[in-house]
Design a protein around this motif. Structure first.
Motif, mmCIF file in Angstrom:
data_model
loop_
_atom_site.group_PDB
_atom_site.id
_atom_site.type_symbol
_atom_site.label_atom_id
_atom_site.label_comp_id
_atom_site.label_asym_id
_atom_site.label_seq_id
_atom_site.Cartn_x
_atom_site.Cartn_y
_atom_site.Cartn_z
ATOM 1 N N ALA A 86 53.125 46.427 70.596
ATOM 2 C CA ALA A 86 52.555 45.356 69.547
ATOM 3 C C ALA A 86 52.293 46.891 68.432
ATOM 4 C CB ALA A 86 50.970 46.449 70.302
ATOM 5 N N ALA A 87 53.563 47.680 68.261
ATOM 6 C CA ALA A 87 53.884 48.426 67.255
ATOM 7 C C ALA A 87 54.233 46.282 66.013
ATOM 8 C CB ALA A 87 55.317 48.554 67.795
ATOM 9 N N GLY A 88 53.002 47.505 64.973
ATOM 10 C CA GLY A 88 53.612 46.687 64.112
ATOM 11 C C GLY A 88 53.031 46.732 62.546
ATOM 12 N N LEU A 89 53.933 46.631 61.314
ATOM 13 C CA LEU A 89 53.624 47.424 60.172
ATOM 14 C C LEU A 89 51.811 46.194 59.371
ATOM 15 C CD1 LEU A 89 53.336 49.282 58.353
ATOM 16 C CD2 LEU A 89 55.212 48.181 57.440
ATOM 17 N N VAL A 90 50.826 46.695 60.292
ATOM 18 C CA VAL A 90 49.404 45.493 59.703
ATOM 19 C C VAL A 90 50.108 45.942 58.042
ATOM 20 C CG1 VAL A 90 47.228 44.452 60.095
ATOM 21 C CG2 VAL A 90 49.075 45.843 61.905
ATOM 22 N N ASP A 91 49.955 45.076 57.025
ATOM 23 C CA ASP A 91 49.585 45.450 56.011
ATOM 24 C C ASP A 91 49.527 44.076 55.174
ATOM 25 O OD1 ASP A 91 49.684 46.797 53.186
ATOM 26 O OD2 ASP A 91 51.316 46.950 53.059
ATOM 27 N N VAL A 92 48.083 44.059 54.106
ATOM 28 C CA VAL A 92 47.836 42.619 53.194
ATOM 29 C C VAL A 92 47.580 43.159 52.051
ATOM 30 C CG1 VAL A 92 47.688 41.267 55.089
ATOM 31 C CG2 VAL A 92 45.947 42.382 54.541
ATOM 32 N N PHE A 93 47.784 44.667 51.997
ATOM 33 C CA PHE A 93 47.305 45.467 50.360
ATOM 34 C C PHE A 93 48.022 45.887 49.606
ATOM 35 C CE2 PHE A 93 44.204 45.948 54.549
ATOM 36 C CZ PHE A 93 43.093 45.282 53.738
ATOM 37 N N GLY A 94 49.042 45.440 50.062
ATOM 38 C CA GLY A 94 50.751 46.400 49.315
ATOM 39 C C GLY A 94 50.895 47.295 49.040
ATOM 40 N N PRO A 291 30.277 34.822 41.447
ATOM 41 C CA PRO A 291 30.760 33.014 41.479
ATOM 42 C C PRO A 291 32.127 33.790 41.244
ATOM 43 C CG PRO A 291 30.760 33.176 38.644
ATOM 44 C CD PRO A 291 29.960 34.902 39.172
ATOM 45 N N TYR A 292 33.230 33.027 42.185
ATOM 46 C CA TYR A 292 34.441 32.967 42.401
ATOM 47 C C TYR A 292 35.711 33.108 41.686
ATOM 48 C CZ TYR A 292 38.707 32.200 45.821
ATOM 49 O OH TYR A 292 40.183 31.747 46.096
ATOM 50 N N TRP A 293 35.775 32.524 40.618
ATOM 51 C CA TRP A 293 37.028 32.422 39.981
ATOM 52 C C TRP A 293 35.996 33.877 39.332
ATOM 53 C CZ3 TRP A 293 34.756 34.845 35.515
ATOM 54 C CH2 TRP A 293 33.422 35.132 35.618
ATOM 55 N N LEU A 294 35.220 34.952 39.334
ATOM 56 C CA LEU A 294 35.306 36.440 39.052
ATOM 57 C C LEU A 294 36.060 37.376 39.914
ATOM 58 C CD1 LEU A 294 33.919 37.889 36.873
ATOM 59 C CD2 LEU A 294 31.766 38.427 38.270
ATOM 60 N N LEU A 295 35.504 36.507 41.288
ATOM 61 C CA LEU A 295 36.549 36.861 42.401
ATOM 62 C C LEU A 295 37.552 37.104 42.199
ATOM 63 C CD1 LEU A 295 33.654 36.545 45.716
ATOM 64 C CD2 LEU A 295 34.425 39.123 44.441
ATOM 65 N N MET A 296 37.807 36.629 42.138
ATOM 66 C CA MET A 296 39.394 36.237 41.590
ATOM 67 C C MET A 296 40.172 36.895 40.324
ATOM 68 S SD MET A 296 42.264 34.636 42.945
ATOM 69 C CE MET A 296 42.029 33.075 44.438
ATOM 70 N N LEU A 297 39.530 36.634 39.662
ATOM 71 C CA LEU A 297 39.837 37.518 38.734
ATOM 72 C C LEU A 297 39.963 38.874 38.576
ATOM 73 C CD1 LEU A 297 40.205 37.000 35.267
ATOM 74 C CD2 LEU A 297 38.103 37.800 34.616
ATOM 75 N N LEU A 298 38.571 39.541 39.751
ATOM 76 C CA LEU A 298 38.779 41.048 39.713
ATOM 77 C C LEU A 298 40.191 41.060 40.976
ATOM 78 C CD1 LEU A 298 35.252 41.253 40.869
ATOM 79 C CD2 LEU A 298 36.814 42.849 39.142
ATOM 80 N N ALA A 299 40.672 40.009 41.988
ATOM 81 C CA ALA A 299 41.352 40.245 42.709
ATOM 82 C C ALA A 299 43.048 39.982 42.332
ATOM 83 C CB ALA A 299 41.651 39.303 43.406
ATOM 84 N N VAL A 300 43.091 39.266 41.075
ATOM 85 C CA VAL A 300 44.206 39.625 40.278
ATOM 86 C C VAL A 300 44.303 40.853 39.487
ATOM 87 C CG1 VAL A 300 45.440 37.908 38.052
ATOM 88 C CG2 VAL A 300 44.038 36.586 40.499
ATOM 89 N N ASN A 302 43.514 43.550 40.562
ATOM 90 C CA ASN A 302 43.698 44.677 41.049
ATOM 91 C C ASN A 302 45.263 44.297 41.235
ATOM 92 O OD1 ASN A 302 41.251 45.634 41.898
ATOM 93 N ND2 ASN A 302 40.610 44.427 43.550
ATOM 94 N N ALA A 303 45.713 43.301 41.602
ATOM 95 C CA ALA A 303 47.042 42.948 41.430
ATOM 96 C C ALA A 303 47.783 43.945 40.511
ATOM 97 C CB ALA A 303 47.407 41.524 41.646
ATOM 98 N N LEU A 304 47.485 43.579 39.771
ATOM 99 C CA LEU A 304 48.597 43.377 38.278
ATOM 100 C C LEU A 304 48.544 45.607 37.749
ATOM 101 C CD1 LEU A 304 49.474 42.688 35.931
ATOM 102 C CD2 LEU A 304 47.333 42.675 34.390
ATOM 103 N N LEU A 305 47.790 46.275 38.544
ATOM 104 C CA LEU A 305 46.861 47.269 38.445
ATOM 105 C C LEU A 305 47.758 47.842 39.161
ATOM 106 C CD1 LEU A 305 43.522 48.234 37.998
ATOM 107 C CD2 LEU A 305 44.601 48.614 36.364
ATOM 108 N N GLN A 306 48.004 47.377 40.779
ATOM 109 C CA GLN A 306 48.963 48.131 41.225
ATOM 110 C C GLN A 306 49.500 48.358 40.925
ATOM 111 O OE1 GLN A 306 50.394 45.691 45.332
ATOM 112 N NE2 GLN A 306 48.985 47.270 46.302
ATOM 113 N N LEU A 319 40.790 44.210 48.092
ATOM 114 C CA LEU A 319 40.337 42.902 47.464
ATOM 115 C C LEU A 319 41.865 42.748 46.341
ATOM 116 C CD1 LEU A 319 38.450 40.487 46.792
ATOM 117 C CD2 LEU A 319 38.371 41.473 45.216
ATOM 118 N N ASN A 320 42.610 41.509 47.450
ATOM 119 C CA ASN A 320 43.542 41.513 46.193
ATOM 120 C C ASN A 320 43.464 39.770 46.792
ATOM 121 O OD1 ASN A 320 45.014 40.484 47.917
ATOM 122 N ND2 ASN A 320 45.615 42.831 48.627
ATOM 123 N N PRO A 321 44.241 38.687 45.942
ATOM 124 C CA PRO A 321 44.551 37.263 45.596
ATOM 125 C C PRO A 321 44.695 36.988 47.352
ATOM 126 C CG PRO A 321 45.431 37.720 44.323
ATOM 127 C CD PRO A 321 45.441 39.168 44.783
#
Ligand SMILES: NC(=O)c1ccc[n+]([C@@H]2O[C@H](COP(=O)([O-])OP(=O)(O)OC[C@H]3O[C@@H](n4cnc5c(N)ncnc54)[C@H](O)[C@@H]3O)[C@@H](O)[C@H]2O)c1
Ligand SMILES: C[C@@H](CO)CCC[C@@H](C)[C@H]1CC[C@H]2[C@@H]3[C@H](O)C=C4C[C@@H](O)CC[C@]4(C)[C@H]3CC[C@]12C
Length: 369
Positions: A86-94, A291-300, A302-306, A319-321
């Protein structure tokens, strides 16, 4: 409960045994596997709670180790009858690099398989993930599908890529000859989003809600179904299938099973509110405001900031894409394969699972109650 009349002779190894799921598997084995004589708990970081388990009839051996180190894995596997990996690296957040995710999830799994082959361990259960199937990057819904439902699995993100590769390795290893000449028997369990006591993301949402004055804001349409399963039932499935790998090797060997129970089909956020609601949070409807486009913008953003901040600090918001796409794509399972193949029935009803999770949230420091 363990029956004392059974002869205790089996040695089990649980890798990642101090993680969210791993701890539940460890405790479940101690309660429900009467043939257990020794339980080895292997993890990069050992939990202090292991100490309290050392007083029972089963020898609990804590092993601090790294699955990427083949010699450490081989030493832990030697003499074990069953391995639950069950060991694993669970990472979808970068948080971790793709290379590290690959090393832990793929190379670590290779090391476990090779250790079984070299040392003569015959039974291997792998904790896979729904993510080896989807949601795919095209956003195709997987609506109450089962293990045979056709679906275009397309992986780009390092985490699902690594889980898919590792699962394939485990299934391909089924039937390999292990030391002593007998065949290795393997299978993979694919939980959907696990919840329950110890779930870090639930903790994060709860604290976020407290910081926002007891509110969370709906971001995902309520119509998007997200598969969830209670951690106790996932642990129970591991214990059962590990037991049945020997008795039903021809049927179970080389198979994949989704993990399922009676948890209702809901959106990710509505499902979380089943626990966070009774703990004082409320979900504010914001579809018109966000709206969804705004969330996607925020997610992108966040990815850029990261990416920009990476040389200075680790910025890894929820929140990321990728997480937005997963949360925003229907992915639910409806199957009875585990029941048909190895007699699985959920140990915890939905009411039990819900009550236990609510009790755990309430007990958290800073509770609104
Ligand atoms: N949480 C979920 O919703 C979910 C869903 C499906 C599948 N899974 C899978 O279940 C398994 C357990 O996940 P979890 O949610 O309990 O995560 P977790 O992070 O709580 O547990 C993983 C454990 O593995 C250990 N670990 C990490 N790297 C290691 C290494 N190099 N060597 C040894 N141990 C190492 C960690 O210390 C941790 O204790 C993972 O394989 C994950 O992919 C989780
Ligand atoms: C858009 C946000 C506003 O509230 C919500 C973001 C939620 C995401 C952080 C989570 C939504 C779905 C989760 C994933 C899913 O439950 C299945 C998973 C499989 C497992 O193997 C690892 C964890 C995860 C990828 C899980 C991670 C968190 C979500 C993306």
């Amino acid at each position: 409960m363990a029956e004392s009349t059974e002869v205790r002779k089996l040695v089990y190894l649980v890798t990642g045994g101090c993680g969210f799921l791993g701890e539940h598997v460890v405790r479940m084995l101690l309660q429900r596997e009467p043939r257990l004589s020794e339980l080895r708990v292997f993890d990069l970081h050992l939990g202090p709670w292991l100490e309290e388990l050392k007083t029972g009839p089963v020898q609990v051996t804590a092993i601090q180790g790294d699955v990427t180190q083949a010699h450490e894995v081989a030493a832990a596997v030697a003499g074990a009858h069953v391995v639950i990996h069950a060991a694993g690296l669970v990472d979808v957040f970068g948080r971790a690099s793709p290379k590290t995710i690959h090393e832990v999830n793929v190379q670590g799994t290779k090391n476990v398989i090779e250790a079984c082959v070299q040392t003569g361990t015959r039974f291997l259960v792998y904790t896979s993930s729904m993510e080896v199937v989807g949601p795919n990057i095209k956003g195709h819904p997987f609506y109450r599908g089962n293990e045979d439902t056709p679906y275009e699995a397309v992986h780009k993100h390092p985490y699902p890529c690594s889980k898919a590769q590792a699962e394939r390795l485990v299934l391909e290893a089924n039937g390999r000859e292990v030391r002593g000449g007998l065949p290795l028997v393997t299978c993979a369990l694919r939980p959907t989003g696990i919840y329950g006591e110890g779930h870090q993301i639930m903790r994060d949402f709860y604290h976020q809600g407290l910081r926002l004055g007891g509110r969370l804001f709906r971001a995902i349409p309520a119509s998007v179904e997200h598969g969830r399963v209670y951690v106790g039932n996932v642990a129970w499935m591991h214990v059962l299938v590990a037991r049945e790998l020997e008795r039903r090797a021809a049927l179970v060997g080389g198979q994949v099973y989704f993990c399922y129970d009676e948890s209702p089909y809901k959106s990710y956020e509505d499902f979380n509110m089943e626990f966070l609601g009774p703990c004082g949070l409320r979900l504010v409807e914001t579809r018109l405001l966000a709206p969804y486009w705004l969330l996607m913008l925020l997610a992108v953003l966040n990815a850029l900031l990261q990416w920009l901040l990476r040389p200075l600090l680790l910025y890894a918001p929820l929140l990321n894409p990728y997480t937005l796409a997963v949360a925003n794509t229907t992915f639910t399972v409806s199957t009875d394969k585990a029941q048909r193949h190895f007699g699985y029935e959920p140990l915890f009803s939905w009411e039990d699972s819900r009550t236990r999770t609510i009790r755990w949230v309430r007990a958290m420091e800073g509770s609104a109650q």
